[in-house]
Design a protein around this motif. Structure first.
Motif, short mmCIF file in Angstrom:
data_model
loop_
_atom_site.label_atom_id
_atom_site.label_comp_id
_atom_site.label_asym_id
_atom_site.label_seq_id
_atom_site.Cartn_x
_atom_site.Cartn_y
_atom_site.Cartn_z
N GLN A 1 26.09 -44.97 -45.94
CA GLN A 1 26.30 -46.11 -45.04
C GLN A 1 25.93 -45.74 -43.61
O GLN A 1 25.26 -46.51 -42.90
CB GLN A 1 27.77 -46.57 -45.10
N LYS A 2 26.35 -44.57 -43.16
CA LYS A 2 26.06 -44.16 -41.78
C LYS A 2 24.57 -43.99 -41.54
O LYS A 2 24.07 -44.25 -40.45
CB LYS A 2 26.82 -42.87 -41.45
N CYS A 3 23.84 -43.55 -42.57
CA CYS A 3 22.39 -43.39 -42.42
C CYS A 3 21.69 -44.74 -42.26
O CYS A 3 20.61 -44.83 -41.68
CB CYS A 3 21.81 -42.62 -43.61
N LYS A 4 22.30 -45.79 -42.79
CA LYS A 4 21.74 -47.14 -42.59
C LYS A 4 21.93 -47.60 -41.16
O LYS A 4 21.18 -48.43 -40.64
CB LYS A 4 22.40 -48.13 -43.55
N GLU A 5 22.97 -47.04 -40.50
CA GLU A 5 23.31 -47.48 -39.15
C GLU A 5 22.74 -46.56 -38.07
O GLU A 5 22.71 -46.91 -36.90
CB GLU A 5 24.84 -47.52 -39.01
N GLY A 6 22.33 -45.36 -38.46
CA GLY A 6 21.84 -44.38 -37.48
C GLY A 6 22.05 -42.98 -38.02
O GLY A 6 21.80 -42.72 -39.20
N LEU A 7 22.54 -42.08 -37.18
CA LEU A 7 22.82 -40.72 -37.63
C LEU A 7 24.18 -40.67 -38.33
O LEU A 7 25.12 -41.36 -37.92
CB LEU A 7 22.80 -39.75 -36.45
N PRO A 8 24.31 -39.82 -39.37
CA PRO A 8 25.54 -39.81 -40.18
C PRO A 8 26.62 -38.87 -39.65
O PRO A 8 27.38 -38.29 -40.42
CB PRO A 8 25.02 -39.33 -41.54
N ARG A 9 26.69 -38.70 -38.35
CA ARG A 9 27.59 -37.68 -37.80
C ARG A 9 29.02 -38.21 -37.64
O ARG A 9 29.21 -39.34 -37.21
CB ARG A 9 27.05 -37.18 -36.46
N VAL A 10 29.98 -37.36 -37.99
CA VAL A 10 31.38 -37.72 -37.82
C VAL A 10 32.03 -36.90 -36.71
O VAL A 10 33.14 -37.19 -36.28
CB VAL A 10 32.18 -37.54 -39.13
N GLU A 11 31.32 -35.87 -36.26
CA GLU A 11 31.84 -35.03 -35.18
C GLU A 11 30.66 -34.41 -34.44
O GLU A 11 29.68 -33.99 -35.05
CB GLU A 11 32.74 -33.93 -35.76
N GLN A 12 30.76 -34.37 -33.12
CA GLN A 12 29.74 -33.71 -32.30
C GLN A 12 30.39 -33.24 -31.01
O GLN A 12 31.16 -33.98 -30.39
CB GLN A 12 28.59 -34.66 -31.98
N PHE A 13 30.13 -32.01 -30.63
CA PHE A 13 30.78 -31.48 -29.43
C PHE A 13 29.92 -30.37 -28.81
O PHE A 13 29.19 -29.66 -29.51
CB PHE A 13 32.18 -30.94 -29.76
N GLU A 14 30.03 -30.25 -27.52
CA GLU A 14 29.36 -29.16 -26.82
C GLU A 14 30.15 -27.88 -27.02
O GLU A 14 31.39 -27.89 -27.00
CB GLU A 14 29.25 -29.48 -25.32
N VAL A 15 29.46 -26.78 -27.22
CA VAL A 15 30.13 -25.50 -27.42
C VAL A 15 30.38 -24.86 -26.05
O VAL A 15 29.43 -24.52 -25.35
CB VAL A 15 29.28 -24.55 -28.30
#
Length: 380
Positions: A290-304
């Protein structure tokens, strides 16, 4: 510089092994696999549009069981990879794919070879058929020999084999027999890991009920020391805590992780590290699709944060037998290892766990079996 390594996750399996907590799914629905490949294609296109590739030195296709794909699916998948990445490949690209004995045949291997795969990683785990059954594996030792023979027929000459030790009712003699048979295959690389009982696995349930007869810690340590000794005796250099290779056949892709370099991560549940940011993709298939239909399938993203990146550099780098490159650390972070971790290093050197040699900080032979305890010291 943009990442030069790409990880792609194929989450499908014939069955769930009793120790496995990887993001994998058993299915007999071919349409679900085609839908997944379509979603993966969409993720690739958006990812590489937003964070353009400059050069690709390594690709690793993991799972699950990537060789679960049938001939048509395998061809479609690899043609997609070629289209997205092929023009960026270096001449010496390492293109690895995990394979399970019993899920490959000559034709499938020929398709893989034809479309760029040049390194295979077989999940063998053991050459003891009773133990394989105990682990929930679908293959026996004959399937291992057959799979490797078929791979050689179509031109593969770079093989890795995964082995496990510390298994239920596994004795030192059984482990030695597995090593003897493994050496007879003439492979170029071995990964060998002790069993970890993970939550949400059948083994964890059995362990909780005291129905998983594991070897003692002393026996498991003895297996590890025998492993190191026998690998060296047969010409395989230990270049990482759990990895051994003939000269020149170290896994370039896995060294990307241990050197704490960035990489693209694609597919359900995949992790990536690009431009100083880590991300995690949705794991459950329905959510990923479903997420790939809407864009990127990411559930978490953060700067290290810089402090975290320095800790990661130490913990990952110390897994390598050569250790942490002190000049590379200083160049990357603008501070020396001793500026940041001086007291910890002094204490571990005094205990005989670490040593500094030739511009590298590394585990000693004494520290090798206790690596996790040493690594934990660098977490603040």
């Amino acid at each position: 510089m943009m990442p030069q390594s790409v990880y792609i996750h194929i989450p499908f399996c014939t069955n769930k092994c009793y120790y496995c907590d990887f993001n994998s799914f058993v299915t007999n629905n071919p349409q679900l696999i085609w839908d997944y490949l379509d979603a993966l294609k969409s993720e690739m296109e958006i990812t590489f549009n937003q964070q353009p590739i400059e050069q690709v030195k390594t690709i690793f296709v993991g799972g699950g069981t990537p060789t679960f794909l049938d001939h048509a699916q395998m061809r479609a998948f690899l043609e997609m990879v070629q289209k997205q990445l092929g023009k960026y490949w270096t001449d010496d690209i390492e293109f690895s794919m995990e394979a399970n004995p019993g899920t490959t045949d000559v034709e499938k291997l020929r398709i893989m070879r034809e479309l760029g795969v040049n390194r295979l990683s077989f999940g063998v785990q053991s050459f003891d058929d009773a133990l394989l059954k105990r682990l929930g594996r679908i293959h026996d030792q004959e399937a291992v020999y057959r799979s490797i023979d078929n791979a050689k027929k179509v031109g593969f000459d770079n093989f890795s084999i995964d082995l496990m030790f510390g298994l239920p009712d596994q004795t030192l003699d059984i482990f030695r027999q597995t090593l003897d048979k493994a050496f007879g295959l003439g492979t170029t690389h071995f990964s060998a890991y002790s069993l970890k009982v993970e939550e949400n696995t059948l083994f964890h349930t059995l362990y909780q009920k005291d129905q998983l007869p594991l070897p003692s810690e002393e026996t498991e340590l003895e297996m590890y020391m025998v492993l190191i000794e026998e690998m060296e005796r047969h010409g395989y250099k230990q270049y990482e805590i759990s990895n051994f290779a003939k000269p020149g056949f170290e896994s370039k892709h896995n060294k990307t992780y241990w050197l704490n370099r960035e990489y693209y991560g694609l597919g359900a549940g995949a992790h990536g590290y690009v431009c100083g940011h880590r991300h995690v993709n949705a794991g459950p298939l329905a959510i990923y699709l479903q997420k790939c239909k809407e864009g990127l399938p990411r559930v978490e993203q953060f700067e290290v944060p810089r402090e975290d990146a320095m800790e990661e550099q130490m913990i990952l780098g110390l897994r390598l037998r050569e250790g942490v490159d002190l000049s590379a650390f200083a160049s990357r972070f603008g501070a020396t290892v001793h500026d940041v971790f001086g007291t910890i290093i002094e204490e571990e050197v005094a205990k005989g766990m670490l040593e500094e040699k030739g511009g590298f900080l590394k585990l000693t032979k004494q520290g090798l079996p206790l690596g996790n305890e040493v690594f934990a010291r660098f977490l603040r």
